[in-house]
Design a protein around this motif. Structure first.
Motif, mmCIF file in Angstrom:
data_model
loop_
_atom_site.group_PDB
_atom_site.id
_atom_site.type_symbol
_atom_site.label_atom_id
_atom_site.label_comp_id
_atom_site.label_asym_id
_atom_site.label_seq_id
_atom_site.Cartn_x
_atom_site.Cartn_y
_atom_site.Cartn_z
ATOM 1 N N ASN A 1 -43.125 -15.728 33.085
ATOM 2 C CA ASN A 1 -42.699 -16.941 33.774
ATOM 3 C C ASN A 1 -41.500 -16.623 34.636
ATOM 4 O O ASN A 1 -40.401 -16.436 34.153
ATOM 5 C CB ASN A 1 -42.329 -18.030 32.753
ATOM 6 C CG ASN A 1 -42.172 -19.383 33.425
ATOM 7 O OD1 ASN A 1 -41.644 -19.488 34.523
ATOM 8 N ND2 ASN A 1 -42.633 -20.402 32.757
ATOM 9 N N ILE A 2 -41.697 -16.508 35.934
ATOM 10 C CA ILE A 2 -40.644 -16.108 36.842
ATOM 11 C C ILE A 2 -39.553 -17.165 36.925
ATOM 12 O O ILE A 2 -38.399 -16.865 37.187
ATOM 13 C CB ILE A 2 -41.225 -15.832 38.239
ATOM 14 C CG1 ILE A 2 -42.155 -14.629 38.144
ATOM 15 C CG2 ILE A 2 -40.127 -15.555 39.246
ATOM 16 C CD1 ILE A 2 -41.518 -13.394 37.582
ATOM 17 N N ASP B 1 -50.243 -10.376 40.461
ATOM 18 C CA ASP B 1 -49.743 -10.875 41.743
ATOM 19 C C ASP B 1 -50.142 -12.329 41.968
ATOM 20 O O ASP B 1 -49.365 -13.119 42.528
ATOM 21 C CB ASP B 1 -50.208 -9.994 42.905
ATOM 22 C CG ASP B 1 -51.726 -9.853 42.960
ATOM 23 O OD1 ASP B 1 -52.337 -9.621 41.915
ATOM 24 O OD2 ASP B 1 -52.297 -9.978 44.062
ATOM 25 N N GLU B 2 -51.333 -12.708 41.523
ATOM 26 C CA GLU B 2 -51.757 -14.107 41.662
ATOM 27 C C GLU B 2 -50.880 -15.028 40.823
ATOM 28 O O GLU B 2 -50.498 -16.122 41.264
ATOM 29 C CB GLU B 2 -53.224 -14.260 41.249
ATOM 30 C CG GLU B 2 -54.212 -13.586 42.193
ATOM 31 C CD GLU B 2 -55.650 -13.856 41.793
ATOM 32 O OE1 GLU B 2 -55.882 -14.836 41.046
ATOM 33 O OE2 GLU B 2 -56.531 -13.086 42.208
ATOM 34 N N VAL B 3 -50.560 -14.581 39.613
ATOM 35 C CA VAL B 3 -49.719 -15.388 38.731
ATOM 36 C C VAL B 3 -48.313 -15.524 39.319
ATOM 37 O O VAL B 3 -47.729 -16.610 39.339
ATOM 38 C CB VAL B 3 -49.651 -14.756 37.326
ATOM 39 C CG1 VAL B 3 -48.707 -15.546 36.422
ATOM 40 C CG2 VAL B 3 -51.035 -14.691 36.697
ATOM 41 N N GLN C 1 -46.281 -18.963 40.595
ATOM 42 C CA GLN C 1 -45.027 -19.391 39.988
ATOM 43 C C GLN C 1 -43.879 -19.413 40.993
ATOM 44 O O GLN C 1 -43.008 -20.277 40.950
ATOM 45 C CB GLN C 1 -44.693 -18.482 38.806
ATOM 46 C CG GLN C 1 -45.672 -18.617 37.651
ATOM 47 C CD GLN C 1 -45.372 -17.662 36.511
ATOM 48 O OE1 GLN C 1 -44.575 -16.735 36.659
ATOM 49 N NE2 GLN C 1 -46.022 -17.865 35.382
ATOM 50 N N LEU C 2 -43.879 -18.455 41.924
ATOM 51 C CA LEU C 2 -42.784 -18.368 42.890
ATOM 52 C C LEU C 2 -42.856 -19.444 43.964
ATOM 53 O O LEU C 2 -41.830 -19.826 44.531
ATOM 54 C CB LEU C 2 -42.785 -16.989 43.548
ATOM 55 C CG LEU C 2 -42.366 -15.814 42.660
ATOM 56 C CD1 LEU C 2 -42.647 -14.495 43.363
ATOM 57 C CD2 LEU C 2 -40.898 -15.913 42.279
ATOM 58 N N LYS C 3 -44.039 -19.922 44.231
ATOM 59 C CA LYS C 3 -44.221 -20.875 45.338
ATOM 60 C C LYS C 3 -43.344 -22.103 45.182
ATOM 61 O O LYS C 3 -42.769 -22.600 46.156
ATOM 62 C CB LYS C 3 -45.692 -21.282 45.441
ATOM 63 C CG LYS C 3 -45.993 -22.135 46.672
ATOM 64 C CD LYS C 3 -47.485 -22.393 46.805
ATOM 65 C CE LYS C 3 -47.783 -23.180 48.082
ATOM 66 N NZ LYS C 3 -49.246 -23.420 48.249
ATOM 67 N N THR D 1 -50.310 -26.568 25.011
ATOM 68 C CA THR D 1 -48.987 -26.909 25.535
ATOM 69 C C THR D 1 -48.191 -25.656 25.890
ATOM 70 O O THR D 1 -46.960 -25.649 25.877
ATOM 71 C CB THR D 1 -48.188 -27.761 24.526
ATOM 72 O OG1 THR D 1 -48.097 -27.066 23.276
ATOM 73 C CG2 THR D 1 -48.846 -29.111 24.322
ATOM 74 N N ASP D 2 -48.904 -24.598 26.238
ATOM 75 C CA ASP D 2 -48.271 -23.343 26.662
ATOM 76 C C ASP D 2 -47.638 -23.543 28.034
ATOM 77 O O ASP D 2 -48.310 -23.931 28.985
ATOM 78 C CB ASP D 2 -49.322 -22.230 26.707
ATOM 79 C CG ASP D 2 -48.710 -20.841 26.810
ATOM 80 O OD1 ASP D 2 -47.741 -20.677 27.577
ATOM 81 O OD2 ASP D 2 -49.221 -19.927 26.137
ATOM 82 N N LEU D 3 -46.341 -23.265 28.150
ATOM 83 C CA LEU D 3 -45.634 -23.439 29.420
ATOM 84 C C LEU D 3 -45.850 -22.274 30.372
ATOM 85 O O LEU D 3 -45.615 -22.405 31.569
ATOM 86 C CB LEU D 3 -44.120 -23.581 29.167
ATOM 87 C CG LEU D 3 -43.656 -24.797 28.363
ATOM 88 C CD1 LEU D 3 -42.152 -24.705 28.100
ATOM 89 C CD2 LEU D 3 -43.990 -26.091 29.096
ATOM 90 N N GLN D 4 -46.310 -21.143 29.884
ATOM 91 C CA GLN D 4 -46.365 -19.937 30.692
ATOM 92 C C GLN D 4 -47.779 -19.487 31.059
ATOM 93 O O GLN D 4 -47.997 -18.983 32.147
ATOM 94 C CB GLN D 4 -45.618 -18.808 29.966
ATOM 95 C CG GLN D 4 -44.128 -19.084 29.835
ATOM 96 C CD GLN D 4 -43.473 -18.239 28.757
ATOM 97 O OE1 GLN D 4 -43.108 -18.724 27.710
ATOM 98 N NE2 GLN D 4 -43.322 -16.967 29.030
ATOM 99 N N VAL D 5 -48.687 -19.620 30.135
ATOM 100 C CA VAL D 5 -50.079 -19.229 30.378
ATOM 101 C C VAL D 5 -50.944 -20.472 30.215
ATOM 102 O O VAL D 5 -50.819 -21.189 29.227
ATOM 103 C CB VAL D 5 -50.524 -18.114 29.415
ATOM 104 C CG1 VAL D 5 -51.981 -17.758 29.654
ATOM 105 C CG2 VAL D 5 -49.637 -16.882 29.582
#
Length: 443
Positions: free
Chosen positions: A10-11, A299-301, A305-307, A376-380
Motif C-alpha cells: 500500500n503506497i 506496476d498495475e497495483v 494506488q498512486l493515482k 475488509t482488506d485495505l490493501q488487497v
C-alpha cells in the motif's frame, strides 16, 4: 550498512510514513555496520543509587511518532544498559551513558554519529519519557517488560551467502505430521506478521501456534535483511525478489528431505503469496495457500494506488519510472517526493518483481491451491482474488467476511481497521485456521 528494503503493498502508507522511515533507518544503520560503543558508567552518589533501584530491569514501549509506533526495549542497570529494536534485529546495543537522579533517568545512545537521548520520570510504576533524535522529540511510555514464551525451535537452513534462521513450530503430535512454510508479507514484516511500519499484531505467530494445536508443524522466518536474518543483507541494492524465492525453495527442499514430515505445504501472505507460488512451482509441494495475495502485476497495483495520492506531474513521473523499470532499466533522476518508493537502491528489487504476473504464474502451480481473501482488506482487494482464480480455475476461492489484511476481524472504517494492525490481543478471524487445516488435510 543495512537499510530497510521496501515495496509495500500500500503506497499510501509508504508516503504517509516517510517521517517514520527517517527514525527507523537511523536505527537500522547500526545492525549492518556492527559498530561498537564503549559503555560510559554513570556517576552516582550513594543516595542516588538507592533511589535508582526502581529503574533497574527491562522496559518496553513504543516511540510515538506522528505516523506510527516503533517498539523498543531498554534494559537499565546501575552503571550500564542496552537498547533493543526487535523488528530491526537490533539486540542489546550498549548505551553510551545512563544517569539517575531521584525519580528521573537520562539515557544517551550513539548510533553511527547520531546522538539519541531518552529522558524519563518514574511515575505510577512506569517511565514517562521522551525520545529525542536529530532535533525531533517523540513521546515514549516505558512499562515493565513482559517476556513472551518462546514456543518454537530455531533451525538454520543453508542458503546463498550463509544460513537462514527459521522458527520451527512443532505440532502437538507424536507421529510424523504435515509441515507448512509460512511466508510473510512485504516491507519489514517479520516472521510473526509484525512490522515497524504497521505495528505488532502477531498474526503469523498466532497462525503457527494455532496450526500446531491441530497437528500441523510450521516453519516461519524473517526474510533476509530483517530481524534474525538481517546479516544476510548488507546493502539494499543487492536484494532481489528472486533471492526471496530461492530462500523459500531451500527451506521447502530441506523439509521435503526430512522423513519427520508426511507432506510439505506453503502458506503465503501478501507479498509472500507470490514468493510462495513461485517456490511451489519449483518444488512440487503438496498444496499452496494464498492469503491476501495480489493478483495483478506490481506496476498495475502501484499505478492504481498512486493515482489518488499524487499530483498529476508526480503521477506521470511515476508511470514513466515504472515503464522503464519493467523494461529492466534503472532511473537515476527521481523527484524527492518519490524517493521513498523509487529510490535507486530499491530499483533492482522492483525490476525483479515487475516481471511477474501473479495470475499467470499461479496457473503454472500444479499443486492444489486455496485462495483466501478478506472482505475488509485495505490493501488487497477482491479484484486480486478474482484475477488469481481466473489464472488458476482449479483453485478454491474462499472469502472471509470481515477479515482485514492482518487476518483479524475489522470494520471497513479506515481508522478502526488500521488500529487492529497494532493490537496483538485480537484473535485471528475465526474461520481462517479451520479453513487452512481442512485444506491441508484434504478434507
Amino acid at each position: 550498512m543495512t537499510i530497510s528494503r521496501a515495496v509495500l503493498p500500500n503506497i499510501e502508507r509508504e508516503i504517509k510514513l516517510k517521517k517514520l522511515f527517517v527514525l527507523c533507518c537511523t536505527l537500522l544503520l547500526l545492525a549492518g555496520c556492527g559498530q561498537k560503543e564503549e559503555i560510559v558508567e554513570n556517576k552516582e552518589t550513594k543516595g542516588e543509587s538507592a533511589m535508582s533501584e526502581q529503574f533497574i530491569g527491562k522496559w518496553e514501549g513504543n516511540i510515538e511518532t506522528p505516523n506510527g509506533q516503533l517498539p523498543i526495549i531498554v534494559d537499565l542497570q546501575k552503571n550500564s544498559g542496552t537498547l533493543s529494536v526487535p523488528a530491526q534485529g537490533i539486540s542489546n546495543f550498549p548505551l553510551k551513558s545512563v544517569n539517575y537522579t531521584g525519580d528521573q533517568v537520562s539515557v544517551s545512545i550513539h548510533l553511527n554519529g547520531s546522538v539519541i537521548a531518552i529522558n524519563g520520570t518514574f511515575k505510577n510504576e512506569q517511565i514517562e519519557a521522551t525520545f529525542q533524535q536529530n532535533g525531533g522529540t517523540f513521546p515514549l511510555i516505558l512499562q515493565a517488560y513482559k517476556e513472551e514464551p518462546v514456543t518454537y525451535e530455531t533451525v538454520k537452513i543453508p542458503v546463498q551467502q550463509g544460513d537462514l534462521i527459521v522458527a520451527l513450530q512443532k505440532a502437538n503430535a507424536t507421529s510424523p505430521s504435515p509441515v507448512a512454510v509460512i511466508i510473510a508479507g512485504s516491507g519489514p514484516t517479520d516472521k510473526d506478521g509484525n512490522s515497524v511500519l504497521a505495528g505488532k499484531n502477531n498474526s503469523l505467530k498466532m497462525m503457527a501456534e494455532g496450526l500446531a494445536q491441530e497437528g500441523i508443524t510450521t516453519v516461519r522466518y524473517d526474510k533476509r535483511g530483517i530481524g534474525d536474518n538481517q546479516a544476510l543483507l548488507t546493502k539494499e541494492e543487492d536484494v532481489t525478489f528472486d533471492q526471496f524465492v530461492e530462500d523459500a525453495v531451500q527451506i521447502i527442499q530441506s523439509l521435503q528431505a526430512n522423513k519427520a514430515y508426511t507432506s510439505v505445504h506453503v502458506i503465503g501472505h501478501s507479498e509472500g503469496s507470490l514468493i510462495g507460488l513461485l517456490a511451489a512451482q519449483k518444488t512440487g509441494v503438496a498444496s499452496f495457500v494464498s492469503i491476501a495475495g495480489a493478483g495483478r502485476p506490481m506496476d498495475e497495483v502501484l499505478v492504481e494506488q498512486l493515482k489518488s495520492q499524487l499530483a498529476p506531474n508526480l503521477f506521470k513521473e511515476s508511470k514513466d519510472i515504472l515503464t522503464a523499470l519493467k523494461q529492466g532499466k534503472q532511473v537515476e533522476n527521481i523527484s524527492p517526493e518519490l524517493q521513498a518508493v523509487f529510490r535507486p537502491s530499491v530499483q533492482p528489487f522492483l525490476i525483479s518483481v515487475l516481471k511477474y504476473n501473479p495470475a499467470t504464474e499461479l496457473g503454472k502451480v500444479k499443486s492444489p491451491v486455496l485462495l483466501v481473501q478478506g472482505t475488509t482488506d485495505l490493501q488487497v482487494k477482491e479484484v486480486d482474488a478474482e484475477a488469481l482464480k481466473k489464472g488458476n480455475p482449479d483453485a478454491t476461492l474462499l472469502y472471509m467476511e470481515g477479515m482485514n489484511h492482518v487476518l483479524k476481524k475489522a470494520p471497513e472504517d479506515y481508522a478502526a481497521n488500521l488500529a487492529t494492525y497494532a493490537d496483538p490481543t485480537l484473535p485471528l478471524h475465526e474461520d481462517l485456521l479451520p479453513a487452512i487445516q481442512q485444506f491441508i488435510y484434504g478434507k
